[in-house]
Motif scaffolding. Structure first.
Motif, PDB file in Angstrom:
ATOM      1  N   PHE A 238     120.128 150.171  21.363  1.00  9.20           N
ATOM      2  CA  PHE A 238     119.256 149.147  21.935  1.00  9.20           C
ATOM      3  C   PHE A 238     119.122 149.382  23.434  1.00  9.20           C
ATOM      4  CE2 PHE A 238     120.182 145.486  18.702  1.00  9.20           C
ATOM      5  CZ  PHE A 238     119.883 146.357  17.654  1.00  9.20           C
ATOM      6  N   THR A 239     117.959 149.052  23.954  1.00  3.09           N
ATOM      7  CA  THR A 239     117.703 149.187  25.386  1.00  3.09           C
ATOM      8  C   THR A 239     116.977 147.947  25.891  1.00  3.09           C
ATOM      9  OG1 THR A 239     117.488 151.598  25.175  1.00  3.09           O
ATOM     10  CG2 THR A 239     116.641 150.595  27.190  1.00  3.09           C
ATOM     11  N   ILE A 240     117.508 147.363  26.952  1.00  2.00           N
ATOM     12  CA  ILE A 240     116.858 146.225  27.590  1.00  2.00           C
ATOM     13  C   ILE A 240     116.074 146.726  28.793  1.00  2.00           C
ATOM     14  CG2 ILE A 240     118.889 145.662  29.010  1.00  2.00           C
ATOM     15  CD1 ILE A 240     118.141 142.696  28.689  1.00  2.00           C
ATOM     16  N   SER A 241     114.871 146.183  28.963  1.00  2.00           N
ATOM     17  CA  SER A 241     114.033 146.587  30.081  1.00  2.00           C
ATOM     18  C   SER A 241     113.214 145.387  30.540  1.00  2.00           C
ATOM     19  CB  SER A 241     113.107 147.747  29.686  1.00  2.00           C
ATOM     20  OG  SER A 241     112.227 147.349  28.647  1.00  2.00           O
ATOM     21  N   ARG A 242     112.467 145.593  31.632  1.00  2.00           N
ATOM     22  CA  ARG A 242     111.717 144.475  32.203  1.00  2.00           C
ATOM     23  C   ARG A 242     110.385 144.959  32.740  1.00  2.00           C
ATOM     24  NH1 ARG A 242     113.548 140.875  37.528  1.00  2.00           N
ATOM     25  NH2 ARG A 242     111.770 139.423  37.486  1.00  2.00           N
ATOM     26  N   ASP A 243     109.347 144.151  32.515  1.00  2.00           N
ATOM     27  CA  ASP A 243     108.042 144.357  33.142  1.00  2.00           C
ATOM     28  C   ASP A 243     107.875 143.208  34.131  1.00  2.00           C
ATOM     29  OD1 ASP A 243     105.294 144.306  33.831  1.00  2.00           O
ATOM     30  OD2 ASP A 243     104.818 145.429  32.014  1.00  2.00           O
ATOM     31  N   VAL A 244     108.094 143.515  35.408  1.00  2.00           N
ATOM     32  CA  VAL A 244     108.068 142.478  36.429  1.00  2.00           C
ATOM     33  C   VAL A 244     106.704 141.795  36.500  1.00  2.00           C
ATOM     34  CG1 VAL A 244     108.334 142.019  38.892  1.00  2.00           C
ATOM     35  CG2 VAL A 244     109.865 143.631  37.755  1.00  2.00           C
TER      36      VAL A 244
ATOM     37  N   LEU B 135     104.572 141.215  34.248  1.00  2.00           N
ATOM     38  CA  LEU B 135     104.312 140.332  33.112  1.00  2.00           C
ATOM     39  C   LEU B 135     105.381 139.264  32.934  1.00  2.00           C
ATOM     40  CD1 LEU B 135     103.107 142.912  30.428  1.00  2.00           C
ATOM     41  CD2 LEU B 135     101.711 141.454  31.907  1.00  2.00           C
ATOM     42  N   ASN B 136     106.384 139.248  33.800  1.00  2.00           N
ATOM     43  CA  ASN B 136     107.517 138.302  33.658  1.00  2.00           C
ATOM     44  C   ASN B 136     108.119 138.396  32.250  1.00  2.00           C
ATOM     45  OD1 ASN B 136     107.294 137.296  36.257  1.00  2.00           O
ATOM     46  ND2 ASN B 136     105.842 135.715  35.650  1.00  2.00           N
ATOM     47  N   THR B 137     108.212 139.589  31.759  1.00  2.00           N
ATOM     48  CA  THR B 137     108.673 139.799  30.390  1.00  2.00           C
ATOM     49  C   THR B 137     109.805 140.816  30.358  1.00  2.00           C
ATOM     50  OG1 THR B 137     106.475 139.273  29.499  1.00  2.00           O
ATOM     51  CG2 THR B 137     107.974 140.494  28.070  1.00  2.00           C
ATOM     52  N   TRP B 138     110.820 140.498  29.581  1.00  3.28           N
ATOM     53  CA  TRP B 138     111.919 141.411  29.308  1.00  3.28           C
ATOM     54  C   TRP B 138     111.779 141.882  27.853  1.00  3.28           C
ATOM     55  CZ3 TRP B 138     112.034 137.615  32.749  1.00  3.28           C
ATOM     56  CH2 TRP B 138     112.730 137.790  33.944  1.00  3.28           C
ATOM     57  N   TYR B 139     112.244 143.078  27.593  1.00  5.50           N
ATOM     58  CA  TYR B 139     112.120 143.654  26.263  1.00  5.50           C
ATOM     59  C   TYR B 139     113.484 144.091  25.745  1.00  5.50           C
ATOM     60  CZ  TYR B 139     107.205 143.920  27.578  1.00  5.50           C
ATOM     61  OH  TYR B 139     105.940 143.619  27.999  1.00  5.50           O
ATOM     62  N   LEU B 140     113.609 144.091  24.443  1.00  5.81           N
ATOM     63  CA  LEU B 140     114.774 144.673  23.791  1.00  5.81           C
ATOM     64  C   LEU B 140     114.237 145.675  22.776  1.00  5.81           C
ATOM     65  CD1 LEU B 140     117.890 144.601  23.604  1.00  5.81           C
ATOM     66  CD2 LEU B 140     117.592 143.076  21.623  1.00  5.81           C
ATOM     67  N   GLN B 141     114.346 146.954  23.118  1.00  2.00           N
ATOM     68  CA  GLN B 141     113.950 148.016  22.206  1.00  2.00           C
ATOM     69  C   GLN B 141     115.115 148.308  21.292  1.00  2.00           C
ATOM     70  OE1 GLN B 141     110.933 149.717  21.866  1.00  2.00           O
ATOM     71  NE2 GLN B 141     111.920 150.604  20.052  1.00  2.00           N
ATOM     72  N   MET B 142     114.884 148.167  19.995  1.00  2.00           N
ATOM     73  CA  MET B 142     115.952 148.336  19.017  1.00  2.00           C
ATOM     74  C   MET B 142     115.607 149.527  18.129  1.00  2.00           C
ATOM     75  SD  MET B 142     116.672 144.348  18.027  1.00  2.00           S
ATOM     76  CE  MET B 142     115.132 144.166  17.156  1.00  2.00           C
ATOM     77  N   ASN B 143     116.433 150.550  18.190  1.00  2.00           N
ATOM     78  CA  ASN B 143     116.242 151.759  17.390  1.00  2.00           C
ATOM     79  C   ASN B 143     117.384 151.917  16.402  1.00  2.00           C
ATOM     80  OD1 ASN B 143     113.942 152.374  18.970  1.00  2.00           O
ATOM     81  ND2 ASN B 143     115.197 153.517  20.436  1.00  2.00           N
ATOM     82  N   SER B 144     117.168 152.775  15.425  1.00  2.00           N
ATOM     83  CA  SER B 144     118.199 153.066  14.408  1.00  2.00           C
ATOM     84  C   SER B 144     118.774 151.775  13.838  1.00  2.00           C
ATOM     85  CB  SER B 144     119.310 153.924  15.022  1.00  2.00           C
ATOM     86  OG  SER B 144     118.797 155.124  15.556  1.00  2.00           O
ATOM     87  N   LEU B 145     117.908 150.876  13.459  1.00  2.00           N
ATOM     88  CA  LEU B 145     118.350 149.573  12.990  1.00  2.00           C
ATOM     89  C   LEU B 145     119.118 149.675  11.686  1.00  2.00           C
ATOM     90  CD1 LEU B 145     115.223 147.514  13.988  1.00  2.00           C
ATOM     91  CD2 LEU B 145     117.566 146.994  14.673  1.00  2.00           C
ATOM     92  N   LYS B 146     120.102 148.789  11.558  1.00  2.00           N
ATOM     93  CA  LYS B 146     120.965 148.733  10.386  1.00  2.00           C
ATOM     94  C   LYS B 146     120.832 147.347   9.751  1.00  2.00           C
ATOM     95  CE  LYS B 146     124.386 151.429  12.987  1.00  2.00           C
ATOM     96  NZ  LYS B 146     125.786 151.435  13.503  1.00  2.00           N
ATOM     97  N   PRO B 147     121.163 147.234   8.458  1.00  2.00           N
ATOM     98  CA  PRO B 147     121.140 145.897   7.845  1.00  2.00           C
ATOM     99  C   PRO B 147     122.017 144.890   8.583  1.00  2.00           C
ATOM    100  CG  PRO B 147     121.216 147.570   6.145  1.00  2.00           C
ATOM    101  CD  PRO B 147     121.358 148.295   7.469  1.00  2.00           C
ATOM    102  N   ASP B 148     123.112 145.345   9.191  1.00  7.78           N
ATOM    103  CA  ASP B 148     123.982 144.447   9.956  1.00  7.78           C
ATOM    104  C   ASP B 148     123.320 143.890  11.208  1.00  7.78           C
ATOM    105  OD1 ASP B 148     127.214 146.090   9.351  1.00  7.78           O
ATOM    106  OD2 ASP B 148     126.009 144.708   8.148  1.00  7.78           O
ATOM    107  N   ASP B 149     122.194 144.464  11.599  1.00  5.88           N
ATOM    108  CA  ASP B 149     121.467 143.941  12.758  1.00  5.88           C
ATOM    109  C   ASP B 149     120.603 142.737  12.390  1.00  5.88           C
ATOM    110  OD1 ASP B 149     120.963 147.337  13.773  1.00  5.88           O
ATOM    111  OD2 ASP B 149     122.396 145.904  14.615  1.00  5.88           O
ATOM    112  N   THR B 150     120.536 142.420  11.101  1.00  9.40           N
ATOM    113  CA  THR B 150     119.757 141.264  10.669  1.00  9.40           C
ATOM    114  C   THR B 150     120.324 139.993  11.274  1.00  9.40           C
ATOM    115  OG1 THR B 150     119.097 142.295   8.592  1.00  9.40           O
ATOM    116  CG2 THR B 150     119.077 139.883   8.675  1.00  9.40           C
ATOM    117  N   ALA B 151     119.474 139.248  11.967  1.00 10.93           N
ATOM    118  CA  ALA B 151     119.914 138.029  12.653  1.00 10.93           C
ATOM    119  C   ALA B 151     118.702 137.367  13.297  1.00 10.93           C
ATOM    120  CB  ALA B 151     120.947 138.353  13.734  1.00 10.93           C
TER     121      ALA B 151
END
Length: 122
Positions: free
Chosen positions: A66-72, A74-90
């Motif tokens: 996972f990678t957190i980033s920000r677009d200043v 747009l006042n928006t933060w992002y969470l890029q989630m790769n290689s997702l697993k069933p345990d990431d369900t939430a």
């Protein structure tokens, strides 16, 4: 400050999703922006943080995926989630931390979004 998450959905294991957290109000006062997640019957789990200086921190369970980033602009933060697993369900939540400092003391404020569901199928 208000924060609103978006971008959740259903994805197969190994896939990717990008969550967004759009902030409004006194965005300049946000000290930290965190992502948490929660599954039924469990407490909310810290996932990632970005400070107002750009420093990032990750939970061991998502580090290197996972990678957190920000677009200043747009006042928006992002969470890029790769290689997702069933345990990431939430349900994934965005949290904005605001620290107001005066000459006498500092006071912390917490602002939470409504959450966005992420489901990873096996």
């Amino acid at each position: 400050v208000q924060v609103v998450e978006s971008g959740g959905g259903l994805v197969q294991a190994g896939g990717s999703l990008r969550l967004a957290c759009e902030a409004s109000g006194r965005v300049v006062d946000i000290t930290t922006l965190d992502w948490y997640r929660q599954t039924p019957g469990k407490s909310r789990e810290f996932i990632a943080r970005m400070t107002n200086r750009g420093t990032t921190t990750y939970a061991d369970s998502v580090k290197d995926r996972f990678t957190i980033s920000r677009d200043v602009a747009l006042n928006t933060w992002y969470l890029q989630m790769n290689s997702l697993k069933p345990d990431d369900t939430a349900v994934y939540y965005c949290h904005a931390g605001v620290t107001v400092t005066t000459s006498e003391r500092s006071v912390d404020f917490d602002y939470w979004g409504q959450g966005t569901q992420v489901t990873v199928s096996s």
